[in-house]
Design an enzyme around this catalytic site. Structure first.
Site, PDB file in Angstrom:
ATOM      1  N   ASN A  65       6.555  -6.223   1.279  1.00 36.25           N
ATOM      2  CA  ASN A  65       5.072  -6.265   1.023  1.00 36.25           C
ATOM      3  C   ASN A  65       4.852  -7.723   0.266  1.00 36.25           C
ATOM      4  O   ASN A  65       5.729  -7.845  -0.690  1.00 36.25           O
ATOM      5  CB  ASN A  65       4.286  -5.293   0.298  1.00 36.25           C
ATOM      6  CG  ASN A  65       4.329  -3.953   1.221  1.00 36.25           C
ATOM      7  OD1 ASN A  65       3.924  -3.791   2.560  1.00 36.25           O
ATOM      8  ND2 ASN A  65       4.599  -2.832   0.420  1.00 36.25           N
ATOM      9  N   HIS A 121      11.226  -6.910  -3.252  1.00 37.08           N
ATOM     10  CA  HIS A 121      11.830  -5.777  -2.954  1.00 37.08           C
ATOM     11  C   HIS A 121      11.632  -5.595  -1.591  1.00 37.08           C
ATOM     12  O   HIS A 121      10.602  -5.691  -0.726  1.00 37.08           O
ATOM     13  CB  HIS A 121      11.217  -4.479  -3.875  1.00 37.08           C
ATOM     14  CG  HIS A 121       9.903  -4.348  -4.085  1.00 37.08           C
ATOM     15  ND1 HIS A 121       9.077  -5.254  -4.754  1.00 37.08           N
ATOM     16  CD2 HIS A 121       8.968  -3.589  -3.314  1.00 37.08           C
ATOM     17  CE1 HIS A 121       7.801  -4.780  -4.471  1.00 37.08           C
ATOM     18  NE2 HIS A 121       7.761  -3.906  -3.847  1.00 37.08           N
TER      19      HIS A 121
HETATM   20  P1  5GP Z   1       4.875  -2.609  -3.340  1.00 41.62           P
HETATM   21  O1  5GP Z   1       3.571  -1.793  -3.193  1.00 41.62           O
HETATM   22  O2  5GP Z   1       4.744  -3.593  -4.443  1.00 41.62           O
HETATM   23  O3  5GP Z   1       5.678  -3.156  -2.052  1.00 41.62           O
HETATM   24  O4  5GP Z   1       5.878  -1.444  -3.867  1.00 41.62           O
HETATM   25  C1  5GP Z   1       6.241  -1.248  -5.107  1.00 41.62           C
HETATM   26  C2  5GP Z   1       6.776   0.208  -5.036  1.00 41.62           C
HETATM   27  O5  5GP Z   1       7.467   0.325  -6.388  1.00 41.62           O
HETATM   28  C3  5GP Z   1       5.874   1.273  -4.938  1.00 41.62           C
HETATM   29  O6  5GP Z   1       6.316   1.954  -3.690  1.00 41.62           O
HETATM   30  C4  5GP Z   1       6.248   2.234  -6.180  1.00 41.62           C
HETATM   31  O7  5GP Z   1       6.157   3.541  -5.831  1.00 41.62           O
HETATM   32  C5  5GP Z   1       7.449   1.784  -6.800  1.00 41.62           C
HETATM   33  N1  5GP Z   1       7.359   1.667  -8.288  1.00 41.62           N
HETATM   34  C6  5GP Z   1       6.706   1.317  -8.947  1.00 41.62           C
HETATM   35  N2  5GP Z   1       7.090   1.439 -10.380  1.00 41.62           N
HETATM   36  C7  5GP Z   1       8.247   2.079 -10.411  1.00 41.62           C
HETATM   37  C8  5GP Z   1       9.244   2.613 -11.047  1.00 41.62           C
HETATM   38  O8  5GP Z   1       9.087   2.301 -12.413  1.00 41.62           O
HETATM   39  N3  5GP Z   1      10.485   3.257 -10.632  1.00 41.62           N
HETATM   40  C9  5GP Z   1      10.425   3.278  -9.392  1.00 41.62           C
HETATM   41  N4  5GP Z   1      11.814   3.861  -9.174  1.00 41.62           N
HETATM   42  N5  5GP Z   1       9.649   3.013  -8.645  1.00 41.62           N
HETATM   43  C10 5GP Z   1       8.514   2.161  -9.126  1.00 41.62           C
END
Ligand code: 5GP
Ligand code: ZN
Length: 118
Positions: free
Chosen positions: A91, A104
């Protein structure tokens, strides 16, 4: 060289300053289970160095980002979803719903995936 951002949650996970379920780590790449999984397998694969997003990466990161992607394929094999299939998603920015600004790759699998994951 591995750069980190003191305020970045994923840099803290990489450095084990906050807990997570790490499934793979080497000198360049870390992978850990997503806190709010949307599939039976939902792993985040990150470079150990802090890059905020895909749009903020450049050709100097080409090899590293290739290694992150290949780590995803290895983890998929290790977690035995390579035969059933999986998806790897990045994303980028607001319209894609990026919430953490350390690049990520989401590895999703263990169920049938529709094109829209949410
Ligand atoms: P994005 O929406 O930025 O592509 O994804 C961020 C992802 O990071 C989300 O799926 C969310 O659940 C995950 N996430 C956010 N904070 C943490 C955390 O502290 N630990 C872990 N393991 N995942 C996280
Ligand atoms: Zn970071």
């Amino acid at each position: 060289m591995v750069n980190h951002d003191e305020n970045c949650i994923f840099c803290k996970i990489i450095r084990k300053e906050i807990p997570s379920e790490i499934v793979y780590q080497d000198e360049k790449v870390t992978a850990f289970k997503d806190l709010s999984p949307i599939a039976p397998v939902h792993v985040l694969i990150v470079p150990n160095t802090h890059i905020p997003s895909l749009s903020e990466s450049s050709s100097e990161h080409a090899e590293l980002l290739g290694e992150v992607l290949l780590a995803g394929a290895k983890i998929a094999r290790d977690l035995k979803i390579d035969q059933s299939g999986y998806r790897i998603v990045v994303n980028n920015g607001a319209d894609a719903g990026q919430t953490v600004f350390h690049i990520h790759f989401h590895l999703l699998g263990g169920r049938e995936l529709h094109f829209k994951t949410q």
